[in-house]
Design a protein around this motif. Sequence first.
Motif, PDB file in Angstrom:
ATOM      1  N   ASN A  84       0.841  -1.191   0.000  1.00 26.29           N
ATOM      2  CA  ASN A  84       0.000   0.000   0.000  1.00 26.29           C
ATOM      3  C   ASN A  84       0.880   1.246   0.000  1.00 26.29           C
ATOM      4  OD1 ASN A  84      -2.234   1.628   0.147  1.00 26.29           O
ATOM      5  ND2 ASN A  84      -2.828   1.024   2.207  1.00 26.29           N
ATOM      6  N   LEU A  85       0.474   2.235  -0.758  1.00 29.31           N
ATOM      7  CA  LEU A  85       1.159   3.518  -0.806  1.00 29.31           C
ATOM      8  C   LEU A  85       0.139   4.613  -0.535  1.00 29.31           C
ATOM      9  CD1 LEU A  85       3.476   5.497  -1.486  1.00 29.31           C
ATOM     10  CD2 LEU A  85       2.816   5.271  -3.889  1.00 29.31           C
ATOM     11  N   LYS A  86       0.445   5.464   0.424  1.00 33.92           N
ATOM     12  CA  LYS A  86      -0.424   6.601   0.741  1.00 33.92           C
ATOM     13  C   LYS A  86       0.428   7.866   0.700  1.00 33.92           C
ATOM     14  CE  LYS A  86      -3.320   3.931   3.884  1.00 33.92           C
ATOM     15  NZ  LYS A  86      -3.731   3.734   5.278  1.00 33.92           N
ATOM     16  N   THR A  87      -0.209   8.965   0.362  1.00 35.88           N
ATOM     17  CA  THR A  87       0.482  10.245   0.364  1.00 35.88           C
ATOM     18  C   THR A  87      -0.477  11.349   0.794  1.00 35.88           C
ATOM     19  OG1 THR A  87       1.769  11.820  -0.934  1.00 35.88           O
ATOM     20  CG2 THR A  87       0.010  10.634  -2.096  1.00 35.88           C
ATOM     21  N   ASN A  88       0.099  12.418   1.342  1.00 34.18           N
ATOM     22  CA  ASN A  88      -0.707  13.592   1.663  1.00 34.18           C
ATOM     23  C   ASN A  88      -0.556  14.665   0.580  1.00 34.18           C
ATOM     24  OD1 ASN A  88       1.821  14.653   2.107  1.00 34.18           O
ATOM     25  ND2 ASN A  88       1.460  15.218   4.242  1.00 34.18           N
ATOM     26  N   HIS A  89       0.167  14.333  -0.489  1.00 39.02           N
ATOM     27  CA  HIS A  89       0.431  15.232  -1.616  1.00 39.02           C
ATOM     28  C   HIS A  89       1.179  16.494  -1.198  1.00 39.02           C
ATOM     29  CE1 HIS A  89      -1.826  12.703  -4.323  1.00 39.02           C
ATOM     30  NE2 HIS A  89      -2.800  12.659  -3.434  1.00 39.02           N
ATOM     31  N   ARG A  90       1.859  16.432  -0.061  1.00 41.52           N
ATOM     32  CA  ARG A  90       2.681  17.550   0.404  1.00 41.52           C
ATOM     33  C   ARG A  90       4.064  17.065   0.811  1.00 41.52           C
ATOM     34  NH1 ARG A  90      -2.316  19.499   3.660  1.00 41.52           N
ATOM     35  NH2 ARG A  90      -1.528  17.830   4.956  1.00 41.52           N
ATOM     36  N   GLY A  91       4.496  15.964   0.200  1.00 46.41           N
ATOM     37  CA  GLY A  91       5.853  15.499   0.449  1.00 46.41           C
ATOM     38  C   GLY A  91       5.989  14.387   1.467  1.00 46.41           C
ATOM     39  N   THR A  92       4.894  13.809   1.922  1.00 47.42           N
ATOM     40  CA  THR A  92       4.964  12.673   2.852  1.00 47.42           C
ATOM     41  C   THR A  92       4.298  11.474   2.203  1.00 47.42           C
ATOM     42  OG1 THR A  92       4.928  14.130   4.781  1.00 47.42           O
ATOM     43  CG2 THR A  92       4.362  11.824   5.144  1.00 47.42           C
ATOM     44  N   VAL A  94       3.652   7.140   2.735  1.00 45.90           N
ATOM     45  CA  VAL A  94       3.692   5.993   3.634  1.00 45.90           C
ATOM     46  C   VAL A  94       3.657   4.735   2.779  1.00 45.90           C
ATOM     47  CG1 VAL A  94       2.566   4.771   5.530  1.00 45.90           C
ATOM     48  CG2 VAL A  94       2.539   7.266   5.472  1.00 45.90           C
ATOM     49  N   LEU A  95       4.725   3.939   2.866  1.00 45.69           N
ATOM     50  CA  LEU A  95       4.838   2.690   2.128  1.00 45.69           C
ATOM     51  C   LEU A  95       4.581   1.566   3.118  1.00 45.69           C
ATOM     52  CD1 LEU A  95       6.777   4.900   0.845  1.00 45.69           C
ATOM     53  CD2 LEU A  95       7.982   2.984  -0.153  1.00 45.69           C
ATOM     54  N   GLN A  96       3.533   0.786   2.907  1.00 45.26           N
ATOM     55  CA  GLN A  96       3.193  -0.266   3.856  1.00 45.26           C
ATOM     56  C   GLN A  96       3.428  -1.636   3.242  1.00 45.26           C
ATOM     57  OE1 GLN A  96      -0.570   0.001   5.794  1.00 45.26           O
ATOM     58  NE2 GLN A  96      -0.368  -1.993   6.737  1.00 45.26           N
ATOM     59  N   ASP A  97       4.175  -2.449   3.973  1.00 43.60           N
ATOM     60  CA  ASP A  97       4.401  -3.842   3.608  1.00 43.60           C
ATOM     61  C   ASP A  97       3.703  -4.671   4.684  1.00 43.60           C
ATOM     62  OD1 ASP A  97       5.408  -6.434   3.136  1.00 43.60           O
ATOM     63  OD2 ASP A  97       7.278  -5.629   2.333  1.00 43.60           O
ATOM     64  N   ASN A  98       2.643  -5.377   4.306  1.00 43.45           N
ATOM     65  CA  ASN A  98       1.836  -6.119   5.277  1.00 43.45           C
ATOM     66  C   ASN A  98       2.521  -7.351   5.843  1.00 43.45           C
ATOM     67  OD1 ASN A  98      -0.277  -4.286   5.053  1.00 43.45           O
ATOM     68  ND2 ASN A  98      -1.188  -5.406   3.348  1.00 43.45           N
ATOM     69  N   CYS A  99       3.567  -7.802   5.179  1.00 38.49           N
ATOM     70  CA  CYS A  99       4.312  -8.967   5.664  1.00 38.49           C
ATOM     71  C   CYS A  99       5.782  -8.761   5.313  1.00 38.49           C
ATOM     72  CB  CYS A  99       3.759 -10.245   5.025  1.00 38.49           C
ATOM     73  SG  CYS A  99       4.393 -11.736   5.797  1.00 38.49           S
ATOM     74  N   PHE A 100       6.404  -7.810   6.003  1.00 39.48           N
ATOM     75  CA  PHE A 100       7.794  -7.465   5.709  1.00 39.48           C
ATOM     76  C   PHE A 100       8.687  -8.665   6.008  1.00 39.48           C
ATOM     77  CE2 PHE A 100      11.814  -5.155   6.837  1.00 39.48           C
ATOM     78  CZ  PHE A 100      12.112  -4.781   5.541  1.00 39.48           C
ATOM     79  N   CYS A 167       4.818  -3.581   8.391  1.00 37.30           N
ATOM     80  CA  CYS A 167       5.725  -2.482   8.652  1.00 37.30           C
ATOM     81  C   CYS A 167       5.393  -1.343   7.707  1.00 37.30           C
ATOM     82  CB  CYS A 167       7.162  -2.947   8.435  1.00 37.30           C
ATOM     83  SG  CYS A 167       8.374  -1.682   8.751  1.00 37.30           S
ATOM     84  N   SER A 168       5.408  -0.130   8.222  1.00 29.90           N
ATOM     85  CA  SER A 168       5.165   1.051   7.399  1.00 29.90           C
ATOM     86  C   SER A 168       6.428   1.901   7.404  1.00 29.90           C
ATOM     87  CB  SER A 168       4.014   1.879   7.951  1.00 29.90           C
ATOM     88  OG  SER A 168       2.819   1.139   7.894  1.00 29.90           O
ATOM     89  N   PHE A 169       6.808   2.365   6.224  1.00 26.04           N
ATOM     90  CA  PHE A 169       7.953   3.254   6.071  1.00 26.04           C
ATOM     91  C   PHE A 169       7.424   4.628   5.694  1.00 26.04           C
ATOM     92  CE2 PHE A 169       9.468  -1.009   5.181  1.00 26.04           C
ATOM     93  CZ  PHE A 169      10.569  -1.098   6.015  1.00 26.04           C
ATOM     94  N   VAL A 170       7.747   5.634   6.496  1.00 22.83           N
ATOM     95  CA  VAL A 170       7.273   6.980   6.266  1.00 22.83           C
ATOM     96  C   VAL A 170       8.419   7.764   5.618  1.00 22.83           C
ATOM     97  CG1 VAL A 170       6.361   9.080   7.316  1.00 22.83           C
ATOM     98  CG2 VAL A 170       5.749   6.833   8.256  1.00 22.83           C
ATOM     99  N   VAL A 171       8.172   8.238   4.405  1.00 16.61           N
ATOM    100  CA  VAL A 171       9.162   9.001   3.647  1.00 16.61           C
ATOM    101  C   VAL A 171       8.729  10.464   3.637  1.00 16.61           C
ATOM    102  CG1 VAL A 171      10.263   9.298   1.394  1.00 16.61           C
ATOM    103  CG2 VAL A 171       9.640   7.000   2.184  1.00 16.61           C
ATOM    104  N   ARG A 172       9.596  11.332   4.147  1.00 10.20           N
ATOM    105  CA  ARG A 172       9.324  12.769   4.138  1.00 10.20           C
ATOM    106  C   ARG A 172      10.339  13.432   3.222  1.00 10.20           C
ATOM    107  NH1 ARG A 172       8.163  11.141   9.284  1.00 10.20           N
ATOM    108  NH2 ARG A 172       6.048  11.632   9.982  1.00 10.20           N
ATOM    109  N   ILE A 173       9.853  14.001   2.142  1.00 10.84           N
ATOM    110  CA  ILE A 173      10.708  14.658   1.163  1.00 10.84           C
ATOM    111  C   ILE A 173      11.204  15.968   1.761  1.00 10.84           C
ATOM    112  CG2 ILE A 173      10.866  15.593  -1.176  1.00 10.84           C
ATOM    113  CD1 ILE A 173      10.212  12.584  -1.094  1.00 10.84           C
ATOM    114  N   LYS A 174      12.529  16.214   1.664  1.00  6.98           N
ATOM    115  CA  LYS A 174      13.112  17.465   2.144  1.00  6.98           C
ATOM    116  C   LYS A 174      13.038  18.492   1.026  1.00  6.98           C
ATOM    117  CE  LYS A 174      16.336  15.219   5.282  1.00  6.98           C
ATOM    118  NZ  LYS A 174      17.749  15.000   5.603  1.00  6.98           N
ATOM    119  N   THR A 175      12.586  19.671   1.388  1.00  7.69           N
ATOM    120  CA  THR A 175      12.490  20.740   0.373  1.00  7.69           C
ATOM    121  C   THR A 175      13.539  21.788   0.568  1.00  7.69           C
ATOM    122  OG1 THR A 175      10.841  21.851   1.738  1.00  7.69           O
ATOM    123  CG2 THR A 175      10.056  20.437  -0.050  1.00  7.69           C
TER     124      THR A 175
END
Length: 175
Positions: A84-92, A94-100, A167-175
Motif C-alpha cells: 500500500n502507498l499513501k500520500t498527503n500530496h505535500r511530500g509525505t 507511507v509505504l506499507q508492507d503487510n508482511c515485511f 511495517c510502514s515506512f514513512v518518507v518525508r521529502i526534504k524541500t
Amino acid sequence: MGREVAGSCLDGVVMEMVSAYCGRFYAAKPELAAGRIEAIGFQVGHQLSERYTMDRPRFTDHLEAIKFICKDFWSELFKKQIDNLKTNHRGTFVLQDNCFPWLTHVSLDPSMESTDATESDPALLGDTAAQTTSMLLYFPCGIIRGALTNLGIPCAVSADMSNLPACSFVVRIKT
C-alpha cells in the motif's frame, strides 16, 4: 541473467549485522549503532538504485520515483511489491508492507527471547526484543533513503512496526 542471493542468506546477514552493531560494537550507545546500520543501508540502497535504473529514463516527479521504489525496486529486493502507498500530496509518503520479510521471524514474546535461567525480568526481555526489532528497521530505512537520494530526492525515512510482521515506512521529502 542477473545475480541473485538466497533470501535466507540475506536475512542471516542482516540479522548478524544488527546483532554485531547493537551487541558488540556499540552496545552502550544504541544511537550510534542505529546511525551506522542506517548508513550501511543508505550505501546499499544508493548502489542498488544505480543498478536498477541504469536503463530507465530519469523520473519526472517525486510520485513517479516513489512508485518505482514500491513496485520495481521492492520487487527486486523482496520478490513482492509494497502492499500500500499513501500520500498527503505535500511530500509525505507511507509505504506499507503487510508482511515485511525481515520481520516474519521476529517475536516480541519475552518467553521466546531467552532460555537463560538467570534472566528473570520479562519486561526487560520485551524491551530488548522491541529495541532489537526497531534496530533491524534502520537498515531498510537506509536502503529507501539511499535509493531516493540517488534518484535526486533528498528525504528522511522512518519506520513503524506497531503491527508485526507488517511495517510502514514513512518518507518525508526534504524541500
